[in-house]
Design an enzyme around this catalytic site. Structure first.
Site, PDB file in Angstrom:
ATOM      1  N   HIS A 148       1.071  -1.324  -0.436  1.00 12.69           N
ATOM      2  CA  HIS A 148       0.128   0.024   0.182  1.00 12.69           C
ATOM      3  C   HIS A 148       0.736   1.293   0.073  1.00 12.69           C
ATOM      4  O   HIS A 148       0.827   2.022  -0.988  1.00 12.69           O
ATOM      5  CB  HIS A 148      -0.643  -0.176   1.489  1.00 12.69           C
ATOM      6  CG  HIS A 148      -1.842   0.692   1.689  1.00 12.69           C
ATOM      7  ND1 HIS A 148      -3.508   1.244   1.186  1.00 12.69           N
ATOM      8  CD2 HIS A 148      -1.457   2.279   1.991  1.00 12.69           C
ATOM      9  CE1 HIS A 148      -3.825   2.477   1.353  1.00 12.69           C
ATOM     10  NE2 HIS A 148      -2.072   3.072   2.057  1.00 12.69           N
ATOM     11  N   GLU A 149       2.106   1.098   1.258  1.00 15.34           N
ATOM     12  CA  GLU A 149       2.577   2.771   0.491  1.00 15.34           C
ATOM     13  C   GLU A 149       3.766   2.735  -0.033  1.00 15.34           C
ATOM     14  O   GLU A 149       4.077   3.703  -0.915  1.00 15.34           O
ATOM     15  CB  GLU A 149       3.615   2.275   1.845  1.00 15.34           C
ATOM     16  CG  GLU A 149       2.638   2.380   3.489  1.00 15.34           C
ATOM     17  CD  GLU A 149       1.522   3.318   3.434  1.00 15.34           C
ATOM     18  OE1 GLU A 149       2.017   4.437   3.001  1.00 15.34           O
ATOM     19  OE2 GLU A 149       0.388   2.902   4.425  1.00 15.34           O
ATOM     20  N   HIS A 152       1.865   4.537  -2.712  1.00 17.48           N
ATOM     21  CA  HIS A 152       1.683   5.724  -3.173  1.00 17.48           C
ATOM     22  C   HIS A 152       2.551   6.220  -3.401  1.00 17.48           C
ATOM     23  O   HIS A 152       2.753   7.843  -3.586  1.00 17.48           O
ATOM     24  CB  HIS A 152       1.770   6.516  -0.659  1.00 17.48           C
ATOM     25  CG  HIS A 152       0.572   6.235  -0.213  1.00 17.48           C
ATOM     26  ND1 HIS A 152      -1.145   6.953  -0.929  1.00 17.48           N
ATOM     27  CD2 HIS A 152      -0.276   5.382   0.356  1.00 17.48           C
ATOM     28  CE1 HIS A 152      -2.251   6.842  -0.001  1.00 17.48           C
ATOM     29  NE2 HIS A 152      -1.286   6.269   0.629  1.00 17.48           N
TER      30      HIS A 152
HETATM   31 ZN    ZN Z   1      -2.834   5.100   2.443  1.00 22.74          ZN
END
Ligand code: ZN
Length: 184
Positions: A148-149, A152
């Site tokens: 997830h990170e 980003h």
């Molecule tokens: Zn996030």
């Protein structure tokens, strides 16, 4: 031609006290972030401030673009325990395998939780706060945070990973976020 930026131009001179978590659809969230040139005091201070903001918002991971600083850095604590906090600088997932399905949320998408398929195990390589490289293998939630990170840092958001069903189910909240941003 693009004017060449001074090393760490994005992390030097950041007003840490004024940093806030920004929300979708802020355009900074979709930028491809630039690597940290050098792990200096400003980078360490940014990491510390991001951990504060993450814990205050009950998050287990937070990426620098979520506070408007578009560099390749994220912080995490999969157990939400302060002693498990870590900072990952210029992280890269070097291997991943297996599959997990689970609910995922994001501090930049308040009110949204949706099923996202991720790899079950992921190994990440990054620099630590002393600028030294390290590798870490995470499973389940930790592997999900890594994916997830790092998404980003490439400008890839929850809304890009959602299937059409999740997008439909969350359309009201997404519209509210868009309207809140337009009215801000
Ligand atoms: Zn996030």
């Amino acid at each position: 031609m693009v004017k060449e930026m001074a090393p760490n131009a994005k992390t030097r001179g950041v007003d840490l006290a004024s940093l806030r978590i920004i929300c979708y659809p802020d355009p900074r969230l979709t930028e491809v972030c630039t690597p940290v040139d050098e792990v200096d005091d400003a980078v360490r201070a940014l990491g510390a401030r991001m951990l504060e903001l993450m814990f205050a918002s009950k998050g287990v991971g937070l990426a620098a673009p979520q506070v408007g600083v578009t560099v390749r850095l994220f912080v995490a604590s999969p157990t939400f325990e302060p002693e498990d906090r870590r900072v990952y600088i210029n992280p890269k997932i070097i291997s991943a395998e297996g599959v997990q399905d689970g609910d995922e949320g994001c501090l930049s998408f308040p009110g949204i939780s949706c099923k996202i398929r991720r790899k079950k195990v992921a190994t990440i390589r990054a620099l630590n706060l002393r600028g030294r490289p390290f590798e870490e293998t995470g499973e389940d939630l930790t592997a999900r945070i890594f994916q997830h990170e790092t998404d980003h840092l490439d400008g890839c958001l929850l809304v890009d990973r959602m299937g059409s069903v999740a997008r439909l189910a969350n359309r009201r909240v997404l519209r509210e976020l868009e309207e809140a941003s337009a009215g801000a």
